[in-house]
Design a protein around this motif. Structure first.
Motif, PDB file in Angstrom:
ATOM      1  N   UNK A 390       0.813  -1.217   0.000  1.00  0.00           N
ATOM      2  CA  UNK A 390       0.000   0.000   0.000  1.00  0.00           C
ATOM      3  C   UNK A 390       0.845   1.264   0.000  1.00  0.00           C
ATOM      4  N   UNK A 391       1.985   1.221   0.707  1.00  0.00           N
ATOM      5  CA  UNK A 391       2.734   2.466   0.912  1.00  0.00           C
ATOM      6  C   UNK A 391       4.103   2.487   0.224  1.00  0.00           C
ATOM      7  N   UNK A 392       4.699   1.306   0.020  1.00  0.00           N
ATOM      8  CA  UNK A 392       6.050   1.261  -0.536  1.00  0.00           C
ATOM      9  C   UNK A 392       7.110   1.748   0.449  1.00  0.00           C
ATOM     10  N   UNK A 393       6.736   1.888   1.743  1.00  0.00           N
ATOM     11  CA  UNK A 393       7.713   2.347   2.753  1.00  0.00           C
ATOM     12  C   UNK A 393       8.801   1.310   2.973  1.00  0.00           C
ATOM     13  N   UNK A 394      10.002   1.743   3.360  1.00  0.00           N
ATOM     14  CA  UNK A 394      11.074   0.790   3.628  1.00  0.00           C
ATOM     15  C   UNK A 394      10.711  -0.152   4.787  1.00  0.00           C
TER      16      UNK A 394
END
Ligand SMILES: [Zn+2]
Length: 468
Positions: A390-394
């Motif tokens: 959903x976010x592509x956060x690390x």
């Protein structure tokens, strides 16, 4: 015995221009009749010029299906009258007068069965009729020539299928194959269209046209088998005819009587010269072709030890095998394959959902590393993945914000197990007699730790406490 043969029309959607002019091959979502020129609408005096790339892409399909490619190919005019065909003939290929189509005599292996490919030909797609409202009720039919002249490959099989299930498997294999070759996007609307012919024992051959989706091909064939068999059982002759699939009623319906081959009055297309295909060009093309799905699967199994079934699923999906190729290392390859096939594919299985995935190659690689190294459990991995897509956060951000680090320090785990033992006295007392109860207790611990407890360590501590 039931015999089924197929004719599959596959658009070469990855080309820039149409088969005989420079209009766009990608006709979708354009205003009606805006993607046309004198050649594709057949104005007098216009001359077709063959798209070389289309010959190459069609040759690639031929090679991949194990077909022979002739030294010379040529084109024919197939004459018929229909409003979507502006020239009143379609430029196609035909095996006559010593000429040949772009491929013949191939084979495709599906499970234990070999399906023979009779021939492959390159041809132009007609335009499209657009009905105002439904096709049954409307008085107005419009024609849009944007599609007219776009490149199409027709693949004709021998009647080697014995049941609709084999047809479905074959069509899926074929769709994966053209996608893997990068010549077509089979999941675009209308990019792969299938006609079938079918006969049951003691019955004539019936053709089925106008089937919109792969799933409907299977339904239409099932319907025909039942219909034809019930006729034969009652001693009624099965008429040799063309039927079309009525999508609303989910039945096949008899269509206009079909043209015979000679009605088409095939004539050599004199405006396109006979094309010689040099053998070294074919050899060159073979070298440029992407790795086949079968070879990819072999490599996944041999090089990374990925289980056969996982390798099978991964290698046949171009989107996900590309993701795998770009993200894996020797260290985490097996785990990435596992994450993709068990979690990610379930999460994003359609083109739209795949396009929405935010996760990067680095994301999935980090996630697999964390699982392999034991920094987090598979369970926590699933939670992290849901956030990533959903976010592509690390991963590091997700792990700290959701507190997903593994609980592998024994003393905090011991405390949780104390709690569970206190709450589950009955289960604990029965654990000696019933080994299933131990799993139940482990399950309780996992739930309390939200899946972060290391299952091996948990089991070990519980066993020790129960002292066996
Ligand atoms: Zn044109």
């Amino acid at each position: 015995m039931t015999k089924i043969g197929l004719e599959i029309h596959c658009q070469l959607t990855k080309l820039e221009s149409k088969l005989f002019c420079s209009c766009k091959a990608d006709y979708r979502n354009l205003p009606p009749n805006s993607n046309i020129c004198p050649v594709c609408v057949g104005l007098p005096g216009s001359l077709p010029a063959l798209n070389k790339k289309a010959v190459e892409k069609a040759s690639m399909i031929s090679i991949a299906l194990g077909c022979k490619i002739p030294e010379k190919i040529s084109f024919f005019r197939k004459n018929y009258f229909y409003p979507d065909l502006p020239k009143n003939f379609q430029i196609t290929q035909y095996n006559a007068y010593g000429s040949a189509s772009i491929g013949s005599d191939g084979t495709v292996q599906i499970e234990e069965k070999e399906i023979r490919i009779r021939r492959i030909q390159l041809e132009e797609d007609p335009g499209r009729l657009v009905y105002e409202g439904s096709s049954q009720k409307t008085q107005i039919t419009l024609v849009d020539y944007n599609r007219a002249g776009t490149p199409l490959v027709e693949i004709v099989t021998e009647p080697d299928f014995e049941n609709p299930r084999q047809v479905r498997i074959f069509l899926n294999v074929l769709a994966d194959l053209v996608e893997n070759l990068g010549v077509s996007d089979p999941y675009l609307e209308g990019a792969m269209r299938v006609d079938g012919n079918i006969s049951v024992e003691k019955g004539n051959r019936v053709e089925i046209k106008n089937v919109g989706s792969f799933r409907d091909v299977e339904k239409a064939l099932h319907f025909e088998i039942t219909r034809q068999q019930s006729l034969v059982n009652r001693g009624i002759e099965v008429a040799a005819e063309t039927r079309h699939w009525d999508d609303a009623r989910k039945i096949t319906v008899s269509s206009r009587s079909k043209e015979e081959e000679h009605d088409y009055r095939y004539l050599p297309e004199a405006d396109i010269p006979i094309i010689r295909i040099a053998q070294d060009r074919i050899e060159n093309l073979k070298k440029q072709m992407p790795e086949s799905i079968a070879a990819k699967k072999e490599r996944y199994i041999k090089k990374y030890g990925i289980p056969q079934q996982v390798a099978d699923v991964l290698s046949s999906d171009k989107f996900y095998s590309d993701l795998f190729e770009k993200s894996h290392t020797e260290y985490n390859a097996k785990e990435i394959a596992n994450i993709i096939t068990t979690d990610l594919m379930g999460f994003a299985d359609t083109r739209e959902k795949k396009a929405e995935l935010k996760l990067t190659n680095q994301n999935i690689s980090d996630l697999a590393d964390a699982i392999v190294s034991g920094a987090m459990t598979r369970n926590s991995g699933k939670i992290a993945l849901q956030e990533m897509v959903k976010t592509g956060k690390p991963l590091s951000d997700i792990m700290s914000s959701l507190d997903l680090g593994n609980m592998n320090d024994a003393s905090s785990l011991e405390k949780i197990i104390d709690e569970v033992f206190a709450e589950e006295e009955k289960a604990v007392s029965e654990a000696g007699q019933n080994p299933d109860t131990i799993n139940y207790i482990v399950g309780k611990v996992m739930r309390k730790t939200k899946g972060k407890a290391d299952p091996g360590m948990t089991l070990e501590i519980i066993r020790k406490r129960l002292s066996f």
